[in-house]
Scaffold this active site. Structure first.
Site, short mmCIF file in Angstrom:
data_model
loop_
_atom_site.label_atom_id
_atom_site.label_comp_id
_atom_site.label_asym_id
_atom_site.label_seq_id
_atom_site.Cartn_x
_atom_site.Cartn_y
_atom_site.Cartn_z
N TYR A 172 7.47 9.49 6.34
CA TYR A 172 5.91 9.84 6.80
C TYR A 172 5.13 9.23 5.60
CZ TYR A 172 2.15 12.34 9.08
OH TYR A 172 1.07 12.77 9.53
N PRO A 203 15.40 -0.18 1.52
CA PRO A 203 16.92 -0.17 0.87
C PRO A 203 17.65 1.13 1.03
CG PRO A 203 15.12 -0.93 -0.78
CD PRO A 203 14.42 -0.41 0.45
N HIS A 214 10.08 -3.47 10.16
CA HIS A 214 10.33 -4.63 9.18
C HIS A 214 11.80 -4.84 9.65
CE1 HIS A 214 10.84 -7.57 6.24
NE2 HIS A 214 11.24 -6.89 5.26
N GLY A 237 -0.46 0.77 6.17
CA GLY A 237 -0.40 1.90 7.00
C GLY A 237 -1.46 2.66 7.19
N GLU A 246 5.37 -12.64 0.64
CA GLU A 246 4.82 -11.41 -0.33
C GLU A 246 5.32 -12.21 -1.76
OE1 GLU A 246 6.51 -8.31 1.46
OE2 GLU A 246 8.50 -8.41 0.78
N SER A 292 -20.41 -22.95 -5.37
CA SER A 292 -21.31 -24.37 -5.77
C SER A 292 -20.63 -25.79 -5.77
CB SER A 292 -21.54 -24.01 -7.13
OG SER A 292 -20.41 -24.20 -8.19
P1 NAD Z 1 6.99 4.55 2.06
O1 NAD Z 1 7.60 4.17 0.90
O2 NAD Z 1 5.46 4.41 2.01
O3 NAD Z 1 7.12 5.97 2.88
C1 NAD Z 1 8.66 6.21 3.15
C2 NAD Z 1 8.83 7.80 3.51
O4 NAD Z 1 10.35 7.70 3.94
C3 NAD Z 1 8.40 8.72 2.81
O5 NAD Z 1 7.54 9.46 3.62
C4 NAD Z 1 9.71 9.16 2.39
O6 NAD Z 1 9.55 10.81 2.28
C5 NAD Z 1 10.53 8.88 3.46
N1 NAD Z 1 12.00 9.28 3.32
C6 NAD Z 1 12.53 8.75 2.13
N2 NAD Z 1 13.80 9.05 2.37
C7 NAD Z 1 14.06 9.44 3.51
C8 NAD Z 1 15.15 9.93 4.11
N3 NAD Z 1 16.50 9.86 3.80
N4 NAD Z 1 14.99 10.36 5.51
C9 NAD Z 1 13.73 10.32 6.08
N5 NAD Z 1 12.64 10.10 5.60
C10 NAD Z 1 12.79 9.65 4.22
O7 NAD Z 1 7.40 3.15 3.16
P2 NAD Z 1 6.50 2.18 3.92
O8 NAD Z 1 5.85 1.26 2.94
O9 NAD Z 1 5.79 2.99 5.16
O10 NAD Z 1 7.57 1.26 4.65
C11 NAD Z 1 8.35 1.66 6.22
C12 NAD Z 1 8.73 0.67 6.66
O11 NAD Z 1 7.65 -0.08 7.19
C13 NAD Z 1 9.58 -0.29 5.83
O12 NAD Z 1 10.57 -0.98 6.58
C14 NAD Z 1 8.69 -1.42 5.73
O13 NAD Z 1 9.11 -2.78 5.21
C15 NAD Z 1 7.64 -1.50 6.61
N6 NAD Z 1 6.29 -1.74 6.58
C16 NAD Z 1 5.53 -1.47 5.66
C17 NAD Z 1 4.19 -1.67 5.57
C18 NAD Z 1 3.15 -1.07 4.66
O14 NAD Z 1 2.18 -1.14 4.96
N7 NAD Z 1 3.55 -0.32 3.67
C19 NAD Z 1 3.76 -2.97 6.31
C20 NAD Z 1 4.49 -3.40 7.22
C21 NAD Z 1 5.94 -2.97 7.44
MG MG Z 2 4.18 -8.33 4.86
MG MG Z 3 7.17 -6.73 3.17
#
Ligand code: NAD
Ligand code: MG
Ligand code: MG
Ligand code: MG
Ligand code: MG
Ligand code: MG
Length: 332
Positions: free
Chosen positions: A25, A84, A108, A134, A195, A252
Site C-alpha cells: 500500500y 527486491p 514492473h 502512484g 531511470e 533566447s
Molecule cells: P513502495 O515502496 O512505495 O511501497 C511498498 C509497499 O509494500 C508499502 O506499503 C509496504 O508497507 C509494503 N510491504 C513491504 N513489505 C511487504 C510485505 N512483506 N508484504 C506486503 N506488503 C509489504 O513501492 P512502490 O514504489 O509503489 O513500488 C511497487 C511496485 O510498483 C514496484 O514493482 C515498482 O517497480 C512499481 N512501480 C512503481 C512506481 C512508483 O511510482 N513508485 C511506478 C511504476 C512502477
Molecule cells: Mg520508470
Molecule cells: Mg523503475
C-alpha cells in the site's frame, strides 16, 4: 507503430467480475486499490500484521488482510511491494495460494524478467505499469483523467489475459489516457535504462557536475543552484509540452545556439558508448544481480551514497533556498 488502447477498447466488467488482491500500500498500491474500489471492483489489500500502511488503508475504507489471506481469497493478485522483496513475498504468501485460472499481476517486470519469480503454467501473468508516480495515478483518476499505462502479458493461461489486463488498466484510469502494449522484457529493460542513464542517474550527475564547475570557479553556490537545478524544471516542462522544439522556441537565440554547439561536447560519443555498456549490463542481468546482492547485504553502499549526496553543497544550498520559496513544495 505501437499498439494503443483506450476506454472503448477495454471492458471494465471483466475485472469487476474478479476478486482482486493488492499486495502493498505504498506509492502504487494505494492508487491501484482505491481506484479499483471506486471503479466497482472487489478489492482487498494484503499487508503484514504490524505494517504501518495498515491503518492508512483501513482509514480509506479498504479491507486489509495478510498477504497470504489476500492471495488465497483473490483470483487476481497484483504485487506492489518493493521489487527486491517480491520473490520472498511470492514464496511466503502467493505461491501456495495460486489456483488454476488465477492471474498474477505486476507493476514492473523486474522479477519475471530476471527469473526471480517463476509462476506455474496454469496462471495468467500480466503487467499494468502506469508511466507515472502512484500519487499522480490516484489524483488523475479522481479528476476524471488518467496516467498512461503500459500493459504486457508474459503468460496467457486463460486465453483472455490481455483483455483482463486492459480491464484492470481501465479500473485505474489508464485507458482514459491511453495504454501501450509491451512485453515484460521491453518494459523492464527500458525502465531500468531510462531511470539510470537519463531520468535519475543522468540528470542528477549532470546537475551536480554543472553546479560543482561553477562553485569551483568561485561563483556563489546560490546562483549555481538556480542555474543548474532550479531552472531545469522550467526547461523540462517546456520539453514535456512540446518537445525540444517548444523548449528552443521559448529560450533566447543565444541559449539555443549554446544548446546546439555545447550539448554534444558535454554528452559525447564516449557518453553514448557508456550508455550502451549500461544497457548491456541491464540486458545480461549484471545490474539486477548486483542490486539484489546489495539489497540482501543490508544496503551498505546505497546508504553510503545517500549520505554523501545529502551532505553535498548542492543539497544544503537548496534546502536553505527552498525555504524562501514557500510555493515550491505545493507544486509537486
Ligand atoms: P513502495 O515502496 O512505495 O511501497 C511498498 C509497499 O509494500 C508499502 O506499503 C509496504 O508497507 C509494503 N510491504 C513491504 N513489505 C511487504 C510485505 N512483506 N508484504 C506486503 N506488503 C509489504 O513501492 P512502490 O514504489 O509503489 O513500488 C511497487 C511496485 O510498483 C514496484 O514493482 C515498482 O517497480 C512499481 N512501480 C512503481 C512506481 C512508483 O511510482 N513508485 C511506478 C511504476 C512502477
Ligand atoms: Mg520508470
Ligand atoms: Mg523503475
Ligand atoms: Mg518508493
Ligand atoms: Mg539561466
Ligand atoms: Mg539564461
Amino acid at each position: 507503430m505501437a499498439e494503443l488502447f483506450y476506454d472503448e477498447d477495454a471492458d471494465l466488467s471483466i475485472i469487476q467480475g474478479r476478486k482482486v488482491a493488492v499486495l502493498g500500500y505504498g506509492s502504487q498500491g494505494h492508487a491501484h486499490a482505491l481506484s479499483l474500489r471506486d471503479s466497482g471492483v472487489d478489492v482487498r489489500v494484503g499487508l503484514p500484521e504490524g505494517s504501518k500502511s495498515r491503518v492508512k488503508a483501513e482509514e480509506q475504507g479498504l479491507r486489509v488482510v495478510t498477504p497470504a489471506e489476500a492471495a488465497a481469497e483473490a483470483d487476481v493478485i497484483m504485487v506492489l511491494v518493493p521489487d527486491p522483496i517480491q520473490a520472498k513475498v511470492y514464496e511466503d504468501a502467493i505461491k501456495g495460494n495460486l489456483k488454476d485460472g488465477d492471474a498474477l499481476f505486476f507493476g514492473h517486470g523486474f522479477n519475471i524478467r530476471f527469473d526471480l519469480i517463476k509462476p506455474p503454467a496454469n496462471v495468467d501473468v500480466c503487467m499494468v505499469a502506469p508511466k507515472g508516480p502512484g500519487h499522480l495515478v490516484r489524483r488523475q483518476y479522481e479528476e476524471g483523467r488518467g496516467v498512461p499505462c503500459i500493459v504486457a502479458v508474459e503468460q496467457d493461461a486463460s486465453g483472455n489475459a490481455f483483455a483482463l489486463a486492459l480491464s484492470y488498466a481501465k479500473g485505474i484510469g489508464g485507458t482514459r489516457a491511453g495504454v501501450i502494449k509491451t512485453t515484460f522484457t521491453e518494459e523492464t529493460e527500458t525502465d531500468l535504462f531510462g531511470e539510470q542513464a537519463v531520468l535519475c542517474g543522468g540528470a542528477s550527475a549532470l546537475v551536480k557536475a554543472g553546479f560543482e564547475t561553477l562553485v569551483e570557479a568561485g561563483y556563489q553556490p546560490e546562483i549555481a543552484y538556480f542555474e543548474c537545478l532550479h531552472e531545469l524544471k522550467l526547461i523540462v516542462d517546456l520539453m514535456y509540452e512540446g518537445g525540444l522544439e517548444k523548449m528552443r522556441w521559448s529560450i533566447s537565440e543565444t541559449a539555443e545556439w549554446g544548446d546546439y554547439v555545447t550539448g554534444p561536447r558535454i554528452i559525447t560519443d564516449a557518453t553514448k558508448a557508456e550508455m550502451k555498456k549500461v544497457l548491456g549490463e541491464i540486458q545480461d542481468g549484471t545490474f539486477a544481480r548486483n542490486w539484489i546482492n546489495e539489497y540482501n547485504a543490508g544496503l551498505p553502499k546505497y546508504n553510503e551514497y545517500k549520505k554523501a549526496d545529502s551532505n553535498h553543497l548542492l543539497e544544503t544550498t537548496g534546502k536553505e533556498l527552498r525555504k524562501l520559496m514557500s510555493w515550491v513544495d505545493d507544486e509537486a
